[in-house]
Design a protein around this motif. Structure first.
Motif, PDB file in Angstrom:
ATOM      1  N   MET A  14     141.096 -30.549  -3.073  1.00 10.62           N
ATOM      2  CA  MET A  14     139.717 -30.527  -3.559  1.00 10.62           C
ATOM      3  C   MET A  14     139.364 -31.828  -4.271  1.00 10.62           C
ATOM      4  SD  MET A  14     138.175 -27.617  -2.738  1.00 10.62           S
ATOM      5  CE  MET A  14     137.023 -26.966  -3.969  1.00 10.62           C
ATOM      6  N   ARG A  15     140.289 -32.373  -5.034  1.00 10.07           N
ATOM      7  CA  ARG A  15     140.023 -33.654  -5.715  1.00 10.07           C
ATOM      8  C   ARG A  15     139.762 -34.757  -4.686  1.00 10.07           C
ATOM      9  NH1 ARG A  15     140.949 -33.095 -11.011  1.00 10.07           N
ATOM     10  NH2 ARG A  15     142.599 -31.674 -11.724  1.00 10.07           N
ATOM     11  N   ALA A  16     140.587 -34.800  -3.649  1.00  9.09           N
ATOM     12  CA  ALA A  16     140.413 -35.831  -2.622  1.00  9.09           C
ATOM     13  C   ALA A  16     139.068 -35.680  -1.921  1.00  9.09           C
ATOM     14  CB  ALA A  16     141.566 -35.745  -1.615  1.00  9.09           C
ATOM     15  N   ALA A  17     138.692 -34.446  -1.614  1.00  5.19           N
ATOM     16  CA  ALA A  17     137.399 -34.216  -0.961  1.00  5.19           C
ATOM     17  C   ALA A  17     136.251 -34.661  -1.852  1.00  5.19           C
ATOM     18  CB  ALA A  17     137.260 -32.727  -0.606  1.00  5.19           C
ATOM     19  N   HIS A  18     136.373 -34.405  -3.150  1.00  4.23           N
ATOM     20  CA  HIS A  18     135.283 -34.756  -4.060  1.00  4.23           C
ATOM     21  C   HIS A  18     135.144 -36.261  -4.255  1.00  4.23           C
ATOM     22  CE1 HIS A  18     135.001 -30.478  -4.973  1.00  4.23           C
ATOM     23  NE2 HIS A  18     133.830 -30.754  -5.523  1.00  4.23           N
ATOM     24  N   LEU A  19     136.200 -37.000  -4.105  1.00 11.90           N
ATOM     25  CA  LEU A  19     136.068 -38.461  -4.200  1.00 11.90           C
ATOM     26  C   LEU A  19     135.257 -38.991  -3.024  1.00 11.90           C
ATOM     27  CD1 LEU A  19     139.599 -39.564  -5.473  1.00 11.90           C
ATOM     28  CD2 LEU A  19     137.462 -39.358  -6.766  1.00 11.90           C
ATOM     29  N   GLN A  20     135.585 -38.534  -1.814  1.00 16.43           N
ATOM     30  CA  GLN A  20     134.809 -38.967  -0.653  1.00 16.43           C
ATOM     31  C   GLN A  20     133.366 -38.484  -0.763  1.00 16.43           C
ATOM     32  OE1 GLN A  20     135.686 -41.079   1.768  1.00 16.43           O
ATOM     33  NE2 GLN A  20     137.618 -41.322   0.653  1.00 16.43           N
ATOM     34  N   ASP A  21     133.190 -37.276  -1.266  1.00 14.27           N
ATOM     35  CA  ASP A  21     131.846 -36.738  -1.400  1.00 14.27           C
ATOM     36  C   ASP A  21     131.044 -37.495  -2.450  1.00 14.27           C
ATOM     37  OD1 ASP A  21     130.326 -34.479  -0.199  1.00 14.27           O
ATOM     38  OD2 ASP A  21     129.999 -33.964  -2.302  1.00 14.27           O
ATOM     39  N   GLY A  22     131.708 -37.847  -3.560  1.00 11.78           N
ATOM     40  CA  GLY A  22     131.024 -38.628  -4.587  1.00 11.78           C
ATOM     41  C   GLY A  22     130.551 -39.963  -4.052  1.00 11.78           C
ATOM     42  N   ALA A  23     131.352 -40.568  -3.178  1.00 14.43           N
ATOM     43  CA  ALA A  23     130.935 -41.837  -2.579  1.00 14.43           C
ATOM     44  C   ALA A  23     129.718 -41.644  -1.682  1.00 14.43           C
ATOM     45  CB  ALA A  23     132.104 -42.433  -1.791  1.00 14.43           C
ATOM     46  N   ALA A  24     129.709 -40.567  -0.895  1.00 16.29           N
ATOM     47  CA  ALA A  24     128.558 -40.296  -0.018  1.00 16.29           C
ATOM     48  C   ALA A  24     127.297 -40.046  -0.838  1.00 16.29           C
ATOM     49  CB  ALA A  24     128.860 -39.095   0.875  1.00 16.29           C
ATOM     50  N   VAL A  25     127.433 -39.290  -1.941  1.00 18.06           N
ATOM     51  CA  VAL A  25     126.264 -39.015  -2.778  1.00 18.06           C
ATOM     52  C   VAL A  25     125.781 -40.294  -3.450  1.00 18.06           C
ATOM     53  CG1 VAL A  25     125.465 -37.777  -4.825  1.00 18.06           C
ATOM     54  CG2 VAL A  25     126.854 -36.589  -3.118  1.00 18.06           C
ATOM     55  N   ALA A  26     126.703 -41.143  -3.895  1.00 18.30           N
ATOM     56  CA  ALA A  26     126.304 -42.419  -4.488  1.00 18.30           C
ATOM     57  C   ALA A  26     125.538 -43.263  -3.476  1.00 18.30           C
ATOM     58  CB  ALA A  26     127.537 -43.170  -4.995  1.00 18.30           C
ATOM     59  N   GLU A  27     125.989 -43.258  -2.234  1.00 18.91           N
ATOM     60  CA  GLU A  27     125.275 -44.006  -1.195  1.00 18.91           C
ATOM     61  C   GLU A  27     123.869 -43.445  -0.991  1.00 18.91           C
ATOM     62  OE1 GLU A  27     129.186 -45.298   1.472  1.00 18.91           O
ATOM     63  OE2 GLU A  27     128.184 -43.386   1.822  1.00 18.91           O
ATOM     64  N   LEU A  28     123.732 -42.121  -1.035  1.00 19.17           N
ATOM     65  CA  LEU A  28     122.403 -41.523  -0.895  1.00 19.17           C
ATOM     66  C   LEU A  28     121.510 -41.918  -2.063  1.00 19.17           C
ATOM     67  CD1 LEU A  28     120.606 -39.326   0.670  1.00 19.17           C
ATOM     68  CD2 LEU A  28     121.154 -37.924  -1.336  1.00 19.17           C
ATOM     69  N   LEU A  29     122.024 -41.810  -3.297  1.00 19.32           N
ATOM     70  CA  LEU A  29     121.211 -42.133  -4.466  1.00 19.32           C
ATOM     71  C   LEU A  29     120.792 -43.599  -4.458  1.00 19.32           C
ATOM     72  CD1 LEU A  29     123.170 -40.131  -7.201  1.00 19.32           C
ATOM     73  CD2 LEU A  29     121.116 -39.439  -5.947  1.00 19.32           C
ATOM     74  N   HIS A  30     121.674 -44.483  -4.027  1.00 21.02           N
ATOM     75  CA  HIS A  30     121.322 -45.903  -3.894  1.00 21.02           C
ATOM     76  C   HIS A  30     120.204 -46.072  -2.871  1.00 21.02           C
ATOM     77  CE1 HIS A  30     121.963 -49.648  -1.454  1.00 21.02           C
ATOM     78  NE2 HIS A  30     121.731 -50.169  -2.641  1.00 21.02           N
ATOM     79  N   TRP A  31     120.318 -45.392  -1.742  1.00 23.93           N
ATOM     80  CA  TRP A  31     119.304 -45.471  -0.681  1.00 23.93           C
ATOM     81  C   TRP A  31     117.956 -44.954  -1.183  1.00 23.93           C
ATOM     82  CZ3 TRP A  31     117.184 -41.155   2.133  1.00 23.93           C
ATOM     83  CH2 TRP A  31     116.448 -41.507   3.271  1.00 23.93           C
ATOM     84  N   LEU A  32     117.973 -43.842  -1.929  1.00 22.48           N
ATOM     85  CA  LEU A  32     116.725 -43.295  -2.462  1.00 22.48           C
ATOM     86  C   LEU A  32     116.102 -44.229  -3.489  1.00 22.48           C
ATOM     87  CD1 LEU A  32     117.750 -39.543  -2.818  1.00 22.48           C
ATOM     88  CD2 LEU A  32     115.993 -40.462  -1.280  1.00 22.48           C
ATOM     89  N   ASP A  33     116.924 -44.817  -4.349  1.00 23.85           N
ATOM     90  CA  ASP A  33     116.397 -45.765  -5.332  1.00 23.85           C
ATOM     91  C   ASP A  33     115.738 -46.958  -4.649  1.00 23.85           C
ATOM     92  OD1 ASP A  33     116.844 -44.475  -7.678  1.00 23.85           O
ATOM     93  OD2 ASP A  33     118.238 -45.943  -8.498  1.00 23.85           O
ATOM     94  N   ALA A  34     116.372 -47.417  -3.574  1.00 23.68           N
ATOM     95  CA  ALA A  34     115.800 -48.552  -2.847  1.00 23.68           C
ATOM     96  C   ALA A  34     114.520 -48.162  -2.121  1.00 23.68           C
ATOM     97  CB  ALA A  34     116.830 -49.086  -1.848  1.00 23.68           C
TER      98      ALA A  34
END
Length: 604
Positions: A319-339
């Motif tokens: 679960m920890r490993a999955a959440h790291l990859q997921d956190g990266a995907a969410v960060a990419e989304l938030l960056h895209w939305l901010d832009a």
């Protein structure tokens, strides 16, 4: 990429279906019928074949039911769906009923004051549910009648076929235990209780026990079926054998039999007792079949449900490993939305665009599927806690709106669920205070330390207290259990006013307080937490939560003056962890944005 969001059928189809059902009931000398959201396994998500409530009424929420009488059709919904139901059912034919404030027995007493016969499908209702209704109807002259065939299935002429999703093995290094070890553990518990066997009706219990995963239900990698585990550890699985390939059969071994579903009835009527069956989850028909042979039943919880809820170190690591990859995907989304936010007038975005983009980002990181239909809700839609966008409801994201995104993924090593709320440009200052109160509640749960024996009902008030101080609240639980590579909503543990199951090490729960202003905006902030043991500073054993989710929490909606120093310290420390863990997983551009988004609260 955008899939399964167009869940509304033609609204004009529902009144004729209701009329056809009433005609079918009259032909059976019935005065009403119960139409639940659930299938025979009581899952939150159902296969297309089992979506009877949506087919009949148009309501697509994950909980609820309809009671049809000759002149009424009440759609019972809890606080999560009271806005959604208004948009989905035809008020001329279906009446939303607030539940549990209005109990079905009370509603029936009013609808049928002279008594009557109410039919139900005993495969779709638990024994506890039927007992409760019978108790509520005592003395009313209203009788509940178990039917051999479901009248909705009779009139649903193009009803989909049962799912036949292929079964796959769940890797042992992620499971942490072999299926044989799990079977031995459950069998030992049965022997110690003096029980000959247990009937398992929950697909996630079956899937966890045998270290298998399936594709029968959208977003939930479970194998639909029933099982009987004997006190010697042998398991008989009742489902479509075509789902099990040679590799899976070989891995399960000779102690696991796979039989067609038609074999379940004779198996239940030939059991030696006592047989353990869970009245909270098993269908009424399972009880009736066993009792038809006078076989003793030992009512008790599904013996798999608590061992499954307490994840072992290997499951937590996955679960920890999955959440790291997921956190990266969410960060990419938030960056895209901010832009994108400054250009919304010239380059429009919609809710579907957000859901599609996030799924693309997760698929690039290896998800097998999303873990539930993404809630991408802007403006008034964000005030619907379980809003699901479709092509008819799809709103354009406007400058100044609040955007709520609740989503998750099924990764090869675990399951995720995260919610973030963010401003799309400058928003109404009225949003800031409730946002901060929601954040305070989320932080309070994250930080709490408590002794063994404390349950979710005790923790729930911590999340609500900052909102209560403002005269605010929310109409859903604060947290639900989460499976490890299984259902994103997993019983039996919850953080809610009604959950009395003690929290134990290894349990994984969501932490998601919220606030919703109908017609205007909605706020929810969610992380997943795992219960862990803490050092006993005063000689007492203590427990606490460790956060699994790592993605920025938007700081622009916070009123810093409302936060205590300890709350600011928690948020800054959390963001420092987000920076440390997620920065190595993203591009330079996203890393620069992430560094800015996770600065201490006092920094610009």
């Amino acid at each position: 990429m955008f899939q399964n969001y167009d869940c509304h059928s033609d609204p004009a189809a529902h009144p004729p279906r209701l009329a056809a059902l009433r005609q079918a009931l009259a032909a059976r000398d019935l005065d009403g019928f119960l139409v639940p959201r659930a299938d025979a396994h009581q899952g939150e998500y159902v296969a297309a074949r089992d979506a009877r409530l949506a087919w009949l009424s148009g309501f697509t929420g994950s909980a609820g039911f309809c009671i049809v009488t000759p002149d009424r059709a009440g759609v019972f919904i809890d606080g999560r769906y009271r806005v959604q139901v208004k948009a989905q059912v035809d008020p001329a034919h279906f009446t939303p009923v607030p539940w549990p404030e209005t109990e079905p027995a009370d509603w029936l007493r009013d609808a049928l004051p002279q008594g009557g016969r109410i039919g139900y499908d005993p495969w779709l209702h638990t024994r506890r549910e039927i007992r409760g209704m019978e108790k509520g109807l005592a003395g009313s002259g209203i009788a509940l009648i178990a039917l051999d065939t479901n009248p909705v299935d009779v009139i649903w002429t193009d009803q989909p076929q049962p799912p036949v999703g292929a079964v796959r093995l769940w890797p042992g290094e992620i499971a942490g235990e072999t299926a044989a070890e799990k079977r031995a553990c459950i069998a030992r518990a049965l022997r110690e209780a003096g029980q000959q066997a247990a009937v398992l009706t929950l697909p996630d219990s079956l899937s966890w026990l045998l270290n298998i995963r399936g594709a029968d239900v959208p977003k939930n990698p479970v194998v639909q079926g029933f099982a009987i585990i004997e006190q010697n550890g042998h398991v008989a699985v009742f489902t479509d054998p075509a789902k099990f390939g040679a590799e899976v059969r070989a891995a399960l071994g000779n102690e696991v039999s796979v039989l067609p579903l038609v074999a379940l009835t004779p198996a239940l009527t030939n059991l030696a007792g006592p047989v353990r069956v869970d009245p909270a989850t098993a269908p009424e028909r399972v009880f009736a079949l066993i009792e038809s042979m006078n076989t003793p039943i030992a009512e008790g919880p599904d013996p798999v449900i608590l061992p499954k809820a307490c994840k072992n170190p290997a499951e937590i690591a996955g679960m920890r490993a999955a959440h790291l990859q997921d956190g990266a995907a969410v960060a990419e989304l938030l960056h895209w939305l901010d832009a994108s936010a400054p250009h919304l007038d010239a380059e429009p975005l919609t809710e579907i665009d957000v859901a599609t983009k996030l799924e693309e980002l997760r698929r690039a990181r290896g998800i097998l599927d999303i873990s539930f239909d993404t809630i991408a809700a802007t403006g008034p839609h964000a005030a619907i806690p379980h809003y699901h966008v479709d092509r008819q409801s799809n709103l354009r994201i406007r400058p100044g709106h609040v955007l709520l995104v609740d989503s998750g993924g099924q990764y090869p090593d675990g399951t995720t669920d995260i919610t973030r709320t963010l401003p799309m440009g400058a928003v109404d200052p009225a949003v800031r205070r409730p946002y901060t109160r929601v954040l305070q509640g989320m932080i309070a749960v994250s930080r709490v330390q408590f002794p063994p024996g404390i349950a979710g009902c005790h923790i729930d008030a911590l999340a609500r207290a900052p909102l209560w101080a403002e005269g605010m609240d929310y109409d859903h639980g604060t947290g639900h259990g989460v499976g490890a590579g299984l259902s994103v909503h997993e019983g039996p543990v919850r953080i809610s006013r009604v959950s009395d199951i003690p929290l134990a090490p290894g349990m994984i729960l969501s932490n998601e307080p919220g606030y919703y202003r109908e017609g205007s905006f909605g706020i929810r902030i969610e992380n997943l937490l795992v219960v862990e043991e803490r050092d006993a500073s005063d000689g007492r054993a203590m427990l606490g939560f460790k956060t699994l989710t790592f993605a920025p929490i938007d700081r622009r909606l916070i009123e810093p003056g409302l936060l205590a120093p300890a709350e600011i310290a928690w948020l800054d420390a959390y963001h420092a962890q987000v920076r440390e863990k997620i920065s190595p997983l993203v591009t330079d551009e996203v890393r620069d944005w992430l560094h800015r988004a996770t600065q201490p609260l006092g920094c610009a």
